[in-house]
Design a protein around this motif. Structure first.
Motif, PDB file in Angstrom:
ATOM      1  N   TRP A  65      -2.955  20.088  -0.262  1.00 28.87           N
ATOM      2  CA  TRP A  65      -2.969  18.847   0.545  1.00 28.87           C
ATOM      3  C   TRP A  65      -1.881  17.929   0.009  1.00 28.87           C
ATOM      4  N   GLY A  66      -0.759  18.007   0.603  1.00 23.07           N
ATOM      5  CA  GLY A  66       0.388  17.282   0.040  1.00 23.07           C
ATOM      6  C   GLY A  66       0.704  17.848  -1.331  1.00 23.07           C
ATOM      7  N   GLU A  67       0.650  16.947  -2.322  1.00 21.86           N
ATOM      8  CA  GLU A  67       0.865  17.387  -3.685  1.00 21.86           C
ATOM      9  C   GLU A  67      -0.429  17.809  -4.372  1.00 21.86           C
ATOM     10  N   TYR A  68      -1.518  17.655  -3.670  1.00 22.48           N
ATOM     11  CA  TYR A  68      -2.821  17.969  -4.283  1.00 22.48           C
ATOM     12  C   TYR A  68      -3.087  19.470  -4.188  1.00 22.48           C
ATOM     13  N   ARG A  69      -3.591  20.023  -5.283  1.00 22.38           N
ATOM     14  CA  ARG A  69      -3.959  21.417  -5.347  1.00 22.38           C
ATOM     15  C   ARG A  69      -5.400  21.541  -5.866  1.00 22.38           C
ATOM     16  N   ALA A  70      -6.146  22.486  -5.287  1.00 17.22           N
ATOM     17  CA  ALA A  70      -7.524  22.738  -5.752  1.00 17.22           C
ATOM     18  C   ALA A  70      -7.810  24.236  -5.611  1.00 17.22           C
ATOM     19  N   GLY A  71      -8.708  24.696  -6.433  1.00 21.32           N
ATOM     20  CA  GLY A  71      -9.081  26.111  -6.407  1.00 21.32           C
ATOM     21  C   GLY A  71      -8.588  26.818  -7.650  1.00 21.32           C
ATOM     22  N   PRO A  72      -8.636  28.121  -7.692  1.00 19.42           N
ATOM     23  CA  PRO A  72      -9.136  28.949  -6.566  1.00 19.42           C
ATOM     24  C   PRO A  72     -10.674  29.076  -6.533  1.00 19.42           C
ATOM     25  N   TRP A  73     -11.150  29.405  -5.301  1.00 19.59           N
ATOM     26  CA  TRP A  73     -12.574  29.744  -5.113  1.00 19.59           C
ATOM     27  C   TRP A  73     -12.667  31.205  -4.661  1.00 19.59           C
ATOM     28  N   ILE A  74     -13.579  31.892  -5.217  1.00 22.49           N
ATOM     29  CA  ILE A  74     -13.738  33.323  -4.898  1.00 22.49           C
ATOM     30  C   ILE A  74     -14.932  33.498  -3.963  1.00 22.49           C
ATOM     31  N   PHE A  75     -14.681  34.123  -2.808  1.00 17.00           N
ATOM     32  CA  PHE A  75     -15.750  34.435  -1.845  1.00 17.00           C
ATOM     33  C   PHE A  75     -15.914  35.966  -1.770  1.00 17.00           C
ATOM     34  N   GLU A  76     -17.171  36.389  -1.917  1.00 12.84           N
ATOM     35  CA  GLU A  76     -17.448  37.829  -1.952  1.00 12.84           C
ATOM     36  C   GLU A  76     -18.659  38.132  -1.057  1.00 12.84           C
ATOM     37  N   PRO A  77     -18.513  39.057  -0.104  1.00 11.25           N
ATOM     38  CA  PRO A  77     -19.675  39.387   0.738  1.00 11.25           C
ATOM     39  C   PRO A  77     -20.735  40.129  -0.077  1.00 11.25           C
ATOM     40  N   VAL A  78     -21.978  39.720   0.102  1.00 14.15           N
ATOM     41  CA  VAL A  78     -23.083  40.371  -0.624  1.00 14.15           C
ATOM     42  C   VAL A  78     -24.151  40.755   0.387  1.00 14.15           C
ATOM     43  N   SER A  79     -24.876  41.839   0.108  1.00 12.28           N
ATOM     44  CA  SER A  79     -25.992  42.286   0.943  1.00 12.28           C
ATOM     45  C   SER A  79     -27.296  41.748   0.361  1.00 12.28           C
ATOM     46  N   PRO A  80     -28.219  41.307   1.230  1.00  7.91           N
ATOM     47  CA  PRO A  80     -29.515  40.849   0.712  1.00  7.91           C
ATOM     48  C   PRO A  80     -30.281  42.027   0.143  1.00  7.91           C
ATOM     49  N   PRO A  81     -31.194  41.800  -0.775  1.00 12.22           N
ATOM     50  CA  PRO A  81     -31.981  42.896  -1.337  1.00 12.22           C
ATOM     51  C   PRO A  81     -32.829  43.548  -0.239  1.00 12.22           C
ATOM     52  N   ALA A  82     -33.026  44.840  -0.369  1.00 10.02           N
ATOM     53  CA  ALA A  82     -33.762  45.575   0.660  1.00 10.02           C
ATOM     54  C   ALA A  82     -34.656  46.629   0.018  1.00 10.02           C
ATOM     55  N   ILE A  83     -35.653  47.028   0.805  1.00 13.31           N
ATOM     56  CA  ILE A  83     -36.525  48.140   0.391  1.00 13.31           C
ATOM     57  C   ILE A  83     -35.902  49.415   0.935  1.00 13.31           C
ATOM     58  N   LYS A  84     -35.472  50.270   0.021  1.00 15.12           N
ATOM     59  CA  LYS A  84     -34.797  51.497   0.424  1.00 15.12           C
ATOM     60  C   LYS A  84     -35.790  52.566   0.883  1.00 15.12           C
TER      61      LYS A  84
END
Length: 395
Positions: free
Chosen positions: A51-70
């Motif tokens: 944002w202009g001279e402003y810098r932020a991050g990094p943020w890591i986004f990772e897809p995850v599966s909800p727990p399940a009964i196999k």
């Protein structure tokens, strides 16, 4: 947000070195709000803000599966009194169990689980929690449950990342009652029977139960004279393998029940299963009214009555004939014609009586219980009346 003066222009999102524009949502005073949406995330990504001279991050986004009964395996153990073996189900969506059954459930998860909750849900009722278990990272769990009512079993799991899957497995559960047995009389189809004490009546029957048939009994209850119920075992299921259907033929002999001519009884069947909670036996819908007769004695009585009636008719006819003959001897010329008419009418009655005697004589000749001497007398009397009528007509 634009609190610092060096944040000028529109903020941009850098996702793995690719720039993306943020959408302005509005401004309030000196603050501005922007939105950036990630749709269909498949892989791990890094986000940075410029944002202009402003810098932020990094943020890591990772897809995850909800727990399940196999995997879910359910073993249903029926009540002990039934003698039935357990039923096994793999990954069921619907379960049906006999009331009083015990359910043993083995659950296998796709990842370590921190917490498991089991709920029973019914329509128009709040969910009832059956249990809450802290598994401490286990991937398998065994759970036992003896249901008191049916409904929908719902399993909720939470993994070690505190991600919750409130519907990891849903299974409908239906509880069925142990129904009483059903017994019926197949033959005879008539509800009223007449028989002698020395005869035997073949009664065909069939019975069935949904779990185990224990026994079938024949029951009689006195009507004339009134008497209580008496029972005799007709079929016994024994202690072997469970029997659900049975049939047979019961030979009912009145003499073996000490019944005599003139007695009337109600006859039906009872069946009982091995359910300890079912105290009363099930009765057949078909009930037979059995009347005991001595047909030989009754036939002799009927013959005797008919003989007496014929004898009375004959004597009455003789008396009328004598009266007519006496009147004819004393008549004058004026009343002769009327007396002759009376005598003619009497002669016609004599013909009918002779025909009745001859018909009765033929019946007696075929009847093994009739007296030969009486038969001979009736035939001779009928012959004499025919001869007398013939002489009258010739005169």
């Amino acid at each position: 947000r634009s609190a610092a003066p060096f944040r000028c222009g529109r903020p941009r999102i850098m996702m793995d070195c690719e720039a993306g524009e943020m959408i302005p949502l509005g401004r309030s005073g000196g603050d501005a709000t922007y939105l950036y949406t990630i749709v269909g995330l498949q892989d791990r990504v890094h986000l940075r803000l410029q944002w202009g001279e402003y810098r932020a991050g990094p943020w890591i986004f990772e897809p995850v599966s909800p727990p399940a009964i196999k995997r879910l395996r359910v073993d249903v153990f029926p009540p002990a009194y039934t003698g039935l073996e357990a039923s096994h189900y793999e990954d069921p969506l619907f379960l049906q169990a006999l009331q009083g059954s015990r359910l043993v459930q083995f659950l296998e998860f796709d990842q370590p689980i921190k917490e498991l909750e089991v709920f029973l849900e019914k329509e128009e009722k709040a969910p009832h929690r059956l249990g809450r278990y802290f598994l401490g990272g286990k991937k398998t769990f065994q759970w036992q449950y003896q249901p008191q009512e049916g409904g929908r079993l719902r399993f909720s799991v939470q993994d070690e990342r505190s991600i919750v899957n409130p519907q990891a497995w849903v299974c409908s559960l239906e509880l069925t009652d142990d129904k009483p047995p059903v017994v019926s009389i197949v033959e005879p189809i008539f509800s009223e029977i007449e028989m002698e004490a020395s005869e035997e009546l073949a009664v065909s029957w069939q019975a069935q139960d949904d779990v185990r048939l224990l026994d079938v009994r024949a029951v009689i209850r006195g009507v004339t004279p009134a008497a209580g119920e008496r029972r005799r075992s007709q079929w016994d299921g024994g202690s072997g393998l469970p029997v659900l259907d049975a049939s047979g033929v019961f030979g009912f002999r009145p003499g073996s029940w000490n019944l005599k001519p003139g007695d009337q009884i109600l006859f039906y069947l009872e069946a009982k299963d091995n359910n300890p909670g079912q105290q009363e036996a099930a009765k057949s819908r078909e009930i037979l009214l059995i009347k005991i007769y001595d047909f030989r004695r009754q036939h002799r009585d009927n013959l005797e009555k008919k003989n007496v009636d014929l004898k009375a008719s004959f004597l009455d006819h003789i008396e009328k004939g004598l009266e007519a003959a006496g009147e004819l001897a004393q008549v004058s010329t004026q009343t002769y014609q009327k007396a002759a008419q009376n005598l003619t009418a009497l002669n016609e009655e004599s013909q009918k009586l002779a025909e009745s005697l001859e018909a009765h004589a033929r019946e007696l000749q075929k009847d093994p219980l009739a007296s030969p001497r009486w038969n001979w007398g009736v035939k001779r009397l009928a012959s004499a009346m025919r001869e007398a009528r013939s002489s009258y007509l010739q005169g």
